[in-house]
Write a protein that holds these residues in place. Structure first.
Motif, PDB file in Angstrom:
ATOM      1  N   TYR A  23       0.863  -1.176   0.000  1.00 34.58           N
ATOM      2  CA  TYR A  23       0.000   0.000   0.000  1.00 34.58           C
ATOM      3  C   TYR A  23       0.909   1.239   0.000  1.00 34.58           C
ATOM      4  O   TYR A  23       1.759   1.391   0.881  1.00 34.58           O
ATOM      5  N   ALA A  24       0.734   2.096  -0.977  1.00 32.43           N
ATOM      6  CA  ALA A  24       1.536   3.314  -1.074  1.00 32.43           C
ATOM      7  C   ALA A  24       0.610   4.521  -1.024  1.00 32.43           C
ATOM      8  O   ALA A  24      -0.405   4.571  -1.738  1.00 32.43           O
ATOM      9  N   VAL A  25       0.971   5.496  -0.191  1.00 35.40           N
ATOM     10  CA  VAL A  25       0.129   6.675   0.048  1.00 35.40           C
ATOM     11  C   VAL A  25       0.895   7.933  -0.368  1.00 35.40           C
ATOM     12  O   VAL A  25       2.059   8.118  -0.004  1.00 35.40           O
ATOM     13  N   GLY A  26       0.233   8.788  -1.115  1.00 35.89           N
ATOM     14  CA  GLY A  26       0.853  10.000  -1.630  1.00 35.89           C
ATOM     15  C   GLY A  26       1.004  11.099  -0.586  1.00 35.89           C
ATOM     16  O   GLY A  26       0.749  10.910   0.610  1.00 35.89           O
ATOM     17  N   ASP A  27       1.390  12.279  -1.046  1.00 29.92           N
ATOM     18  CA  ASP A  27       1.708  13.413  -0.176  1.00 29.92           C
ATOM     19  C   ASP A  27       0.481  13.830   0.640  1.00 29.92           C
ATOM     20  O   ASP A  27      -0.590  14.079   0.082  1.00 29.92           O
ATOM     21  N   ILE A  28       0.658  13.958   1.958  1.00 33.59           N
ATOM     22  CA  ILE A  28      -0.452  14.194   2.882  1.00 33.59           C
ATOM     23  C   ILE A  28      -0.595  15.674   3.237  1.00 33.59           C
ATOM     24  O   ILE A  28      -1.707  16.212   3.304  1.00 33.59           O
ATOM     25  N   HIS A  29       0.506  16.341   3.509  1.00 33.77           N
ATOM     26  CA  HIS A  29       0.530  17.781   3.791  1.00 33.77           C
ATOM     27  C   HIS A  29      -0.519  18.223   4.813  1.00 33.77           C
ATOM     28  O   HIS A  29      -1.378  19.067   4.535  1.00 33.77           O
ATOM     29  N   GLY A  30      -0.451  17.635   5.998  1.00 38.39           N
ATOM     30  CA  GLY A  30      -1.269  18.136   7.090  1.00 38.39           C
ATOM     31  C   GLY A  30      -2.735  17.773   7.049  1.00 38.39           C
ATOM     32  O   GLY A  30      -3.511  18.274   7.871  1.00 38.39           O
ATOM     33  N   ARG A  31      -3.138  16.889   6.149  1.00 35.71           N
ATOM     34  CA  ARG A  31      -4.547  16.481   6.070  1.00 35.71           C
ATOM     35  C   ARG A  31      -4.748  15.181   6.853  1.00 35.71           C
ATOM     36  O   ARG A  31      -4.920  14.101   6.294  1.00 35.71           O
ATOM     37  N   ALA A  32      -4.768  15.311   8.169  1.00 36.89           N
ATOM     38  CA  ALA A  32      -4.960  14.146   9.031  1.00 36.89           C
ATOM     39  C   ALA A  32      -6.323  13.510   8.818  1.00 36.89           C
ATOM     40  O   ALA A  32      -6.481  12.295   8.990  1.00 36.89           O
ATOM     41  N   ASP A  33      -7.312  14.314   8.450  1.00 38.61           N
ATOM     42  CA  ASP A  33      -8.642  13.764   8.195  1.00 38.61           C
ATOM     43  C   ASP A  33      -8.608  12.766   7.040  1.00 38.61           C
ATOM     44  O   ASP A  33      -9.170  11.663   7.121  1.00 38.61           O
ATOM     45  N   LEU A  34      -7.927  13.144   5.957  1.00 34.85           N
ATOM     46  CA  LEU A  34      -7.832  12.252   4.799  1.00 34.85           C
ATOM     47  C   LEU A  34      -6.972  11.029   5.109  1.00 34.85           C
ATOM     48  O   LEU A  34      -7.279   9.915   4.672  1.00 34.85           O
ATOM     49  N   LEU A  35      -5.901  11.227   5.873  1.00 35.64           N
ATOM     50  CA  LEU A  35      -5.054  10.097   6.235  1.00 35.64           C
ATOM     51  C   LEU A  35      -5.816   9.098   7.093  1.00 35.64           C
ATOM     52  O   LEU A  35      -5.681   7.870   6.902  1.00 35.64           O
ATOM     53  N   SER A  36      -6.629   9.576   8.020  1.00 33.68           N
ATOM     54  CA  SER A  36      -7.429   8.666   8.845  1.00 33.68           C
ATOM     55  C   SER A  36      -8.346   7.809   7.984  1.00 33.68           C
ATOM     56  O   SER A  36      -8.500   6.597   8.229  1.00 33.68           O
ATOM     57  N   GLU A  37      -8.935   8.399   6.954  1.00 26.61           N
ATOM     58  CA  GLU A  37      -9.808   7.640   6.064  1.00 26.61           C
ATOM     59  C   GLU A  37      -9.021   6.613   5.265  1.00 26.61           C
ATOM     60  O   GLU A  37      -9.478   5.483   5.052  1.00 26.61           O
ATOM     61  N   ILE A  38      -7.844   6.993   4.802  1.00 25.81           N
ATOM     62  CA  ILE A  38      -7.010   6.059   4.039  1.00 25.81           C
ATOM     63  C   ILE A  38      -6.577   4.890   4.920  1.00 25.81           C
ATOM     64  O   ILE A  38      -6.601   3.722   4.483  1.00 25.81           O
TER      65      ILE A  38
END
Length: 244
Positions: A23-38
């Motif tokens: 599983y590879a995840v792209g640039d997050i830049h402070g979006r913890a909400d989106l990271l939690s969903e991923i």
């Protein structure tokens, strides 16, 4: 969360090791909400499709620009310990590492979105009333030990099967083991314009694209999450790339 406008899966010539899903995840830049969903999607995918070896790779640029850099590093600290996640160093982490050592880097970091990162730790800048050294001291006072450990665990590259994971790209024609660390986290045009095959198929971010960009020799999954609300995660199994 918006999903990237791409086909649900693609087949390529490279292959992951047997019984392995990456599983590879792209640039997050402070979006913890989106990271939690991923993260929830990754966990759900593993529950629905168990596999012997699940590898998580985060491609860097966890901080800056978006509002919740501290929370992003909190989440990654857990994944590092609980899942053995691979966290790569992005150019934004490199700049923050520089500031942790040298207050003079503050002005440059501000240009890259560092003010949002500082604010996420409760360090608001007071124009004209304090020096860079003052800000540096206040940041060190609130920077958690867990985040220091995350920074110490950052890698510049990671290989698995036929795949090479880096933040920005590689210098074409240079063997992987001889790649310069600055190229791995900063390079753009020389890598992006190269159409010939590399030693491995490269998975990267760093240069924002409107949707995942799959080429014959690489895939770019930086879909500018902080601005678009689209954080891209791919699952690589065999020679198939699936978009979660």
């Amino acid at each position: 969360m918006n999903r990237a406008s791409a086909a649900p899966s693609r087949s390529i010539s490279a292959s992951a090791p047997a019984d392995t899903r990456i599983y590879a995840v792209g640039d997050i830049h402070g979006r913890a909400d989106l990271l939690s969903e991923i993260i929830a999607r990754i966990d759900d995918d593993i529950r629905r499709r168990p596999i012997a070896h699940a590898v998580e790779v985060y491609l860097g640029d966890y901080i800056d620009r978006g509002p919740h850099s501290r929370a992003v590093l909190d989440l990654l600290a857990v994944r590092l310990v609980a899942n053995g996640a691979v966290c790569l160093r992005g150019n934004h982490e490199a700049v923050m590492e520089g500031f942790l050592q040298d207050p003079a880097i503050l002005q440059y970091w501000q240009q890259l979105g560092g003010m949002q990162t500082l604010a996420s730790y409760g360090v608001e800048l007071h124009d004209g009333t304090e020096t860079a050294s003052d800000v540096h001291r206040r940041f060190l006072d609130v920077f958690p030990r867990a985040h220091e450990l995350v920074m110490q665990c950052l890698r510049n590259r990671f290989s698995c099967g036929d795949f090479l994971f880096v933040h920005a790209g590689i210098r074409p024609g240079v063997p992987i083991e001889h790649q310069d660390a600055n190229d791995l986290i900063w390079i753009r045009d020389e890598f992006l314009d190269c159409t010939r095959n590399h030693e491995r198929f490269v998975v990267h971010g760093h240069t924002p694209v409107p949707h995942p960009d799959i080429r014959s020799n690489r895939i770019n999954i930086d879909t500018c999450a902080w601005r678009t609300g689209t954080l891209t995660c791919i699952a690589i199994e065999g020679s198939t790339i699936l978009f979660l």
